[in-house]
Motif scaffolding. Structure first.
Motif, PDB file in Angstrom:
ATOM      1  N   GLU A  53      71.573  74.372  72.456  1.00  0.00           N
ATOM      2  CA  GLU A  53      70.274  74.538  71.809  1.00  0.00           C
ATOM      3  C   GLU A  53      70.406  74.500  70.297  1.00  0.00           C
ATOM      4  N   ASP A  54      69.436  73.904  69.648  1.00  0.00           N
ATOM      5  CA  ASP A  54      69.366  73.887  68.189  1.00  0.00           C
ATOM      6  C   ASP A  54      67.909  74.025  67.792  1.00  0.00           C
ATOM      7  N   LYS A  55      67.665  74.673  66.655  1.00  0.00           N
ATOM      8  CA  LYS A  55      66.290  74.901  66.206  1.00  0.00           C
ATOM      9  C   LYS A  55      66.045  74.232  64.869  1.00  0.00           C
ATOM     10  N   ALA A  56      64.833  73.695  64.729  1.00  0.00           N
ATOM     11  CA  ALA A  56      64.406  73.079  63.477  1.00  0.00           C
ATOM     12  C   ALA A  56      63.006  73.569  63.145  1.00  0.00           C
ATOM     13  N   GLU A  57      62.820  73.838  61.875  1.00  0.00           N
ATOM     14  CA  GLU A  57      61.528  74.288  61.374  1.00  0.00           C
ATOM     15  C   GLU A  57      60.755  73.086  60.829  1.00  0.00           C
ATOM     16  N   GLU A  63      49.725  63.236  59.370  1.00  0.00           N
ATOM     17  CA  GLU A  63      49.501  62.495  60.603  1.00  0.00           C
ATOM     18  C   GLU A  63      49.595  60.987  60.398  1.00  0.00           C
ATOM     19  N   ASN A  64      50.361  60.362  61.273  1.00  0.00           N
ATOM     20  CA  ASN A  64      50.599  58.917  61.294  1.00  0.00           C
ATOM     21  C   ASN A  64      51.382  58.398  60.087  1.00  0.00           C
ATOM     22  N   HIS A  65      51.945  59.304  59.267  1.00  0.00           N
ATOM     23  CA  HIS A  65      52.711  58.869  58.091  1.00  0.00           C
ATOM     24  C   HIS A  65      54.123  59.449  58.042  1.00  0.00           C
ATOM     25  N   PHE A  66      54.268  60.773  58.216  1.00  0.00           N
ATOM     26  CA  PHE A  66      55.617  61.335  58.195  1.00  0.00           C
ATOM     27  C   PHE A  66      55.633  62.734  58.802  1.00  0.00           C
ATOM     28  N   ILE A  67      56.843  63.152  59.182  1.00  0.00           N
ATOM     29  CA  ILE A  67      57.091  64.530  59.604  1.00  0.00           C
ATOM     30  C   ILE A  67      58.500  64.887  59.152  1.00  0.00           C
ATOM     31  N   ARG A  68      58.636  66.081  58.575  1.00  0.00           N
ATOM     32  CA  ARG A  68      59.922  66.528  58.023  1.00  0.00           C
ATOM     33  C   ARG A  68      60.316  67.855  58.654  1.00  0.00           C
ATOM     34  N   PHE A  69      61.585  67.926  59.083  1.00  0.00           N
ATOM     35  CA  PHE A  69      62.143  69.115  59.724  1.00  0.00           C
ATOM     36  C   PHE A  69      63.342  69.632  58.934  1.00  0.00           C
ATOM     37  N   HIS A  70      63.635  70.909  59.143  1.00  0.00           N
ATOM     38  CA  HIS A  70      64.841  71.527  58.572  1.00  0.00           C
ATOM     39  C   HIS A  70      65.582  72.235  59.711  1.00  0.00           C
ATOM     40  N   TRP A  71      66.837  71.807  59.950  1.00  0.00           N
ATOM     41  CA  TRP A  71      67.659  72.514  60.935  1.00  0.00           C
ATOM     42  C   TRP A  71      67.908  73.921  60.405  1.00  0.00           C
ATOM     43  N   THR A  72      67.726  74.936  61.232  1.00  0.00           N
ATOM     44  CA  THR A  72      67.868  76.314  60.765  1.00  0.00           C
ATOM     45  C   THR A  72      69.301  76.644  60.350  1.00  0.00           C
TER      46      THR A  72
END
Length: 126
Positions: A53-57, A63-72
């Motif tokens: 398991e790994d978690k990202a915030e 919407e329809n342009h980008f999504i950014r995550f940060h691994w905890t």
């Protein structure tokens, strides 16, 4: 410990930005190609691969342009991002992936993304 560097990968996609965005931003969409199981709740995404398991915030999205995550488990200034752009010349949808890795691991990480993206393209019919 060496500092990780940002690298980007670009892939032309034959599908609409709206369809692609669903596969990049929802737990069910990500579960189709990115991880075995994905739960998203209140901006926290839990990814499972073969029992690991790994978690990202969720940091930001449009919407329809980008999504950014940060691994905890990563440094605060590191993230991974899926960006969707349209080529002005060809009107083709382009998926741009930004991620961080040690310089000596970029080639291997790029290959891993390429493998994942092939699965994504298969799912979206591209």
């Amino acid at each position: 410990m060496s500092k990780k560097v940002l690298y980007t990968l670009e892939y032309p996609v034959r599908c609409s930005p709206a369809i692609l965005y669903e596969f990049l931003s929802t737990g069910s969409g990500l579960q189709e190609w990115f991880a075995d199981k994905v739960d998203d709740r209140d901006g926290m995404y839990t990814f499972n691969w073969n029992g690991t398991e790994d978690k990202a915030e969720l940091l930001d999205k449009e919407e329809n342009h980008f999504i950014r995550f940060h691994w905890t488990h990563s440094a605060k200034d590191e993230y991974f991002e899926f960006r969707i752009e349209k080529s002005e010349v060809t009107n083709q949808t382009i998926l741009i992936i930004s991620d961080f890795a040690d310089k000596k691991e970029i080639k291997d990480q790029s290959r891993l993304w390429e493998y994942q993206v092939k699965d994504l393209f298969h799912r979206v019919g591209s």
